[in-house]
Design a protein around this motif. Structure first.
Motif, PDB file in Angstrom:
ATOM      1  N   ASP A 414       0.826  -1.207   0.000  1.00 34.14           N
ATOM      2  CA  ASP A 414       0.000   0.000   0.000  1.00 34.14           C
ATOM      3  C   ASP A 414       0.862   1.260   0.000  1.00 34.14           C
ATOM      4  OD1 ASP A 414       1.059  -0.135   2.507  1.00 34.14           O
ATOM      5  OD2 ASP A 414      -0.834   0.134   3.585  1.00 34.14           O
ATOM      6  N   TYR A 415       2.067   1.155  -0.556  1.00 35.23           N
ATOM      7  CA  TYR A 415       2.889   2.351  -0.690  1.00 35.23           C
ATOM      8  C   TYR A 415       2.231   3.328  -1.674  1.00 35.23           C
ATOM      9  CZ  TYR A 415       6.617  -0.488   1.396  1.00 35.23           C
ATOM     10  OH  TYR A 415       7.357  -1.277   2.235  1.00 35.23           O
ATOM     11  N   ASN A 416       2.428   4.584  -1.446  1.00 32.77           N
ATOM     12  CA  ASN A 416       1.853   5.581  -2.359  1.00 32.77           C
ATOM     13  C   ASN A 416       2.401   5.473  -3.770  1.00 32.77           C
ATOM     14  OD1 ASN A 416       0.335   6.622  -0.248  1.00 32.77           O
ATOM     15  ND2 ASN A 416       1.847   8.208   0.272  1.00 32.77           N
ATOM     16  N   ASP A 417       3.588   4.900  -3.878  1.00 38.66           N
ATOM     17  CA  ASP A 417       4.203   4.767  -5.206  1.00 38.66           C
ATOM     18  C   ASP A 417       4.332   3.311  -5.636  1.00 38.66           C
ATOM     19  OD1 ASP A 417       6.082   4.081  -3.350  1.00 38.66           O
ATOM     20  OD2 ASP A 417       7.700   5.308  -4.174  1.00 38.66           O
ATOM     21  N   SER A 418       3.453   2.445  -5.127  1.00 41.18           N
ATOM     22  CA  SER A 418       3.523   1.025  -5.480  1.00 41.18           C
ATOM     23  C   SER A 418       3.417   0.805  -6.983  1.00 41.18           C
ATOM     24  CB  SER A 418       2.409   0.245  -4.769  1.00 41.18           C
ATOM     25  OG  SER A 418       2.602   0.239  -3.379  1.00 41.18           O
ATOM     26  N   ALA A 419       2.672   1.678  -7.651  1.00 39.36           N
ATOM     27  CA  ALA A 419       2.487   1.532  -9.097  1.00 39.36           C
ATOM     28  C   ALA A 419       3.783   1.725  -9.868  1.00 39.36           C
ATOM     29  CB  ALA A 419       1.450   2.543  -9.589  1.00 39.36           C
ATOM     30  N   TYR A 420       4.778   2.318  -9.234  1.00 43.61           N
ATOM     31  CA  TYR A 420       6.037   2.604  -9.922  1.00 43.61           C
ATOM     32  C   TYR A 420       7.092   1.532  -9.676  1.00 43.61           C
ATOM     33  CZ  TYR A 420       3.957   7.186 -10.562  1.00 43.61           C
ATOM     34  OH  TYR A 420       3.114   8.213 -10.916  1.00 43.61           O
ATOM     35  N   ILE A 421       6.705   0.498  -8.936  1.00 43.43           N
ATOM     36  CA  ILE A 421       7.631  -0.607  -8.722  1.00 43.43           C
ATOM     37  C   ILE A 421       7.637  -1.484  -9.972  1.00 43.43           C
ATOM     38  CG2 ILE A 421       8.148  -2.647  -7.333  1.00 43.43           C
ATOM     39  CD1 ILE A 421       6.707  -1.254  -4.996  1.00 43.43           C
ATOM     40  N   SER A 422       8.809  -1.772 -10.499  1.00 43.95           N
ATOM     41  CA  SER A 422       8.925  -2.563 -11.720  1.00 43.95           C
ATOM     42  C   SER A 422       8.348  -3.962 -11.519  1.00 43.95           C
ATOM     43  CB  SER A 422      10.394  -2.662 -12.145  1.00 43.95           C
ATOM     44  OG  SER A 422      10.940  -1.384 -12.383  1.00 43.95           O
ATOM     45  N   ASP A 423       7.817  -4.521 -12.598  1.00 48.00           N
ATOM     46  CA  ASP A 423       7.199  -5.842 -12.525  1.00 48.00           C
ATOM     47  C   ASP A 423       8.164  -6.901 -11.980  1.00 48.00           C
ATOM     48  OD1 ASP A 423       4.880  -4.782 -13.501  1.00 48.00           O
ATOM     49  OD2 ASP A 423       5.214  -5.438 -15.564  1.00 48.00           O
ATOM     50  N   TYR A 424       9.424  -6.845 -12.441  1.00 50.45           N
ATOM     51  CA  TYR A 424      10.383  -7.872 -12.035  1.00 50.45           C
ATOM     52  C   TYR A 424      10.665  -7.821 -10.536  1.00 50.45           C
ATOM     53  CZ  TYR A 424      14.276  -4.620 -11.291  1.00 50.45           C
ATOM     54  OH  TYR A 424      15.087  -3.633 -10.808  1.00 50.45           O
ATOM     55  N   PHE A 426       8.376  -6.655  -8.123  1.00 48.46           N
ATOM     56  CA  PHE A 426       7.177  -6.518  -7.283  1.00 48.46           C
ATOM     57  C   PHE A 426       7.111  -7.606  -6.203  1.00 48.46           C
ATOM     58  CE2 PHE A 426       2.791  -6.039  -6.063  1.00 48.46           C
ATOM     59  CZ  PHE A 426       2.589  -4.666  -6.195  1.00 48.46           C
ATOM     60  N   GLU A 427       7.318  -8.851  -6.602  1.00 53.76           N
ATOM     61  CA  GLU A 427       7.299  -9.936  -5.617  1.00 53.76           C
ATOM     62  C   GLU A 427       8.390  -9.734  -4.566  1.00 53.76           C
ATOM     63  OE1 GLU A 427       7.518 -13.812  -7.206  1.00 53.76           O
ATOM     64  OE2 GLU A 427       5.571 -13.745  -8.200  1.00 53.76           O
ATOM     65  N   ALA A 428       9.550  -9.281  -5.025  1.00 48.76           N
ATOM     66  CA  ALA A 428      10.673  -9.074  -4.114  1.00 48.76           C
ATOM     67  C   ALA A 428      10.365  -7.997  -3.097  1.00 48.76           C
ATOM     68  CB  ALA A 428      11.924  -8.709  -4.914  1.00 48.76           C
ATOM     69  N   VAL A 429       9.771  -6.896  -3.537  1.00 47.89           N
ATOM     70  CA  VAL A 429       9.425  -5.812  -2.622  1.00 47.89           C
ATOM     71  C   VAL A 429       8.354  -6.291  -1.630  1.00 47.89           C
ATOM     72  CG1 VAL A 429       8.419  -3.510  -2.433  1.00 47.89           C
ATOM     73  CG2 VAL A 429      10.084  -3.999  -4.232  1.00 47.89           C
ATOM     74  N   THR A 430       7.408  -7.095  -2.119  1.00 46.88           N
ATOM     75  CA  THR A 430       6.384  -7.661  -1.237  1.00 46.88           C
ATOM     76  C   THR A 430       7.019  -8.523  -0.159  1.00 46.88           C
ATOM     77  OG1 THR A 430       4.807  -7.693  -3.066  1.00 46.88           O
ATOM     78  CG2 THR A 430       4.271  -9.031  -1.153  1.00 46.88           C
ATOM     79  N   TYR A 431       7.937  -9.389  -0.570  1.00 40.84           N
ATOM     80  CA  TYR A 431       8.646 -10.247   0.385  1.00 40.84           C
ATOM     81  C   TYR A 431       9.403  -9.407   1.420  1.00 40.84           C
ATOM     82  CZ  TYR A 431      12.588 -12.961   2.162  1.00 40.84           C
ATOM     83  OH  TYR A 431      13.527 -13.527   2.969  1.00 40.84           O
TER      84      TYR A 431
END
Length: 472
Positions: A414-424, A426-431
């Motif tokens: 739910d980061y304000n800039d989650s949409a700007y996280i690259s697809d590759y 995204f899972e890593a940032v979630t982890y």
């Protein structure tokens, strides 16, 4: 009186001290009755004449030993009360008086043996050469890798600092006179760390007629610095070589030019200040870096990285916490955390230089699937790494170690800039978010494209390793 009182500070606090073995690469040691405590002298090795043992035929090594150990009659005091010395003879003489010199080969062999055979934690060297030498550098680097401190004299001909003293991982010691100025004979230049008393020094003599003699030279300055390093390890056995070097370098009274200079290094070593800084460090009041303060948010993480030898400092005294981290730096830190496993593959990238500090780390990480290049043939080791790139590498590293739980993706970003996280990534940032390994900024942004700093990397890696411990 001042020096005696400073020595007594260490002796008083070393009542339950741990014994530290010190390799003395010199001319041997003669054990004179009622002078040395024979229990503190371990039989070493003679590299130039095996049949002669380690008895000193020159006198220099015995003088050095007396300053490191002190004497049982109390005429020479040492801050080190539990240390043992190992005489390693690289230089002696024939009965005719002709010199018997093993040279650099003997010195290098003695360094390796001091570490691997005798278990020394400190090595004292009173000799050297005016130019860098590949084999000597390898031996010195090996000592650093094994957690062994080297203290070496800078030289006595008033010229450039000799090697190994000139190496950055060696404490290079020069001499000062009674006016607290550099001695005329003391070598100077890049590589000198500090000065200590080296004129009219009382030492044990091998002459039958006299038990003591007054001498001068940087060798004797270095021997006394070795005794203080040994005392520090007796009280704080967990100290690493670079930590001792740091605290010695900042525990000097500045002379000559302001700050570091090539005449006096960081200045004249102050034993009282050294003791004070070690006590502050032990209490957690200071770190091993001049640019890392206790009140900094990253203080604990950088201390963690320091204790676990994950990061290299950027200078003798600085960590550079706000400096951006490169791709090669991050991979090297992970490689060190794995104990630097051996690799035998060909370098997969054209821009990874053979012999570079990161070569083996990148080969290891590539083989493990932890990192990819920016193209088939390029890694771009010096490129600054972004926060999302770091998350991706940490995630792959975690998968490689098979430490991922089944609920890895049970949260929604739910980061304000989650949409700007690259697809590759995204899972890593979630982890990394779920495991609380990486955190967002104060404005609830992840800042995926922002460069990661060395301080952030230290904090992230500490949380990562702590999360593995908790999971286990």
């Amino acid at each position: 009186m001042i020096l005696i009182s400073l020595i007594m500070i260490f002796i008083t606090e070393a009542a339950d001290a741990a014994s530290v073995k010190i390799g003395i690469i010199d001319t041997g040691v003669t054990q004179k009755d009622n002078i040395f405590n024979s229990n503190r002298i371990i039989e070493g090795k003679n590299y130039v004449s095996e049949n002669d043992g380690t008895k000193d035929k020159v006198g220099h090594g015995t003088r050095i030993a007396s300053l490191i150990l002190g004497t049982v009659d109390g005429k020479i005091n040492s801050p080190s009360v539990e240390s043992q010395i190992v005489p390693l003879v690289y230089y002696s003489k024939y009965p005719s008086g002709v010199a018997l010199n093993g040279g650099l080969e003997a010195i290098c062999n003695a360094i390796y043996d001091a570490i691997d055979i005798y278990g020394c934690k400190i090595i004292n060297i009173s000799s050297g050469v005016p130019k860098d030498n590949e084999e000597l550098k390898k031996a010195v680097d090996y000592a650093e890798e094994k957690g062994v401190l080297i203290v070496s004299a800078c030289g006595n001909d008033g010229d450039v600092v000799y090697y190994p003293a000139a190496y950055n991982t060696v404490i290079g010691v020069g001499s000062h006179n009674e006016e607290f100025e550099p001695s005329d004979f003391s070598c100077f230049g890049n590589g000198i760390d500090l000065l200590f008393s080296g004129e009219s020094v009382k030492t044990v003599s091998i002459n039958n007629a006299d038990d003591y003699e007054l001498v001068e030279g940087t060798s004797y300055s270095a021997a006394m610095i070795t005794s203080y390093a040994a005392a520090a390890l007796e009280d704080y056995p967990e100290l690493l070589p670079h930590q001792i070097r740091y605290f010695m370098r900042i525990s000097c009274d500045d002379i000559c030019d302001v700050g570091y200079d090539e005449k006096s290094g960081y200045g004249i070593f102050n034993p009282y200040l050294f003791h004070e800084n070690l006590s502050l460090y032990d209490n957690g009041d200071i770190s091993c870096f001049s640019d890392v303060k206790k009140e900094d948010w990253y203080y604990d993480s950088i201390c963690y990285a320091e204790q676990n030898k994950l990061f290299s400092r950027v200078s003798n005294t600085e960590f550079a916490p706000n400096e951006a981290l490169s791709r090669a730096m991050l991979i090297t830190v992970l490689y060190r955390s794995e104990g630097k496993p051996s690799v035998n593959a060909v370098i997969p990238f054209n821009d990874v230089k053979s012999g570079s500090y990161y070569e083996n780390a990148i080969i290891w990480a590539y083989q493990k699937g932890i990192v990819n290049g920016i193209s088939k043939n390029l890694f771009s080791p010096d490129t600054k790494i972004t926060r999302e790139e770091m998350a991706a590498i940490i995630y792959r590293y975690a998968k490689q170690k098979e430490k991922l739980s089944e609920d890895t993706f049970s949260i929604k970003l739910d980061y304000n800039d989650s949409a700007y996280i690259s697809d590759y990534a995204f899972e890593a940032v979630t982890y990394c978010t779920q495991k609380k390994i990486m955190q967002g900024r104060e404005d609830n942004t992840f800042a995926p494209k922002a460069y990661a700093t060395r301080a952030e990397a230290a904090a992230i890696l500490q949380r990562f390793w702590e999360s593995l411990i908790i999971y286990q």
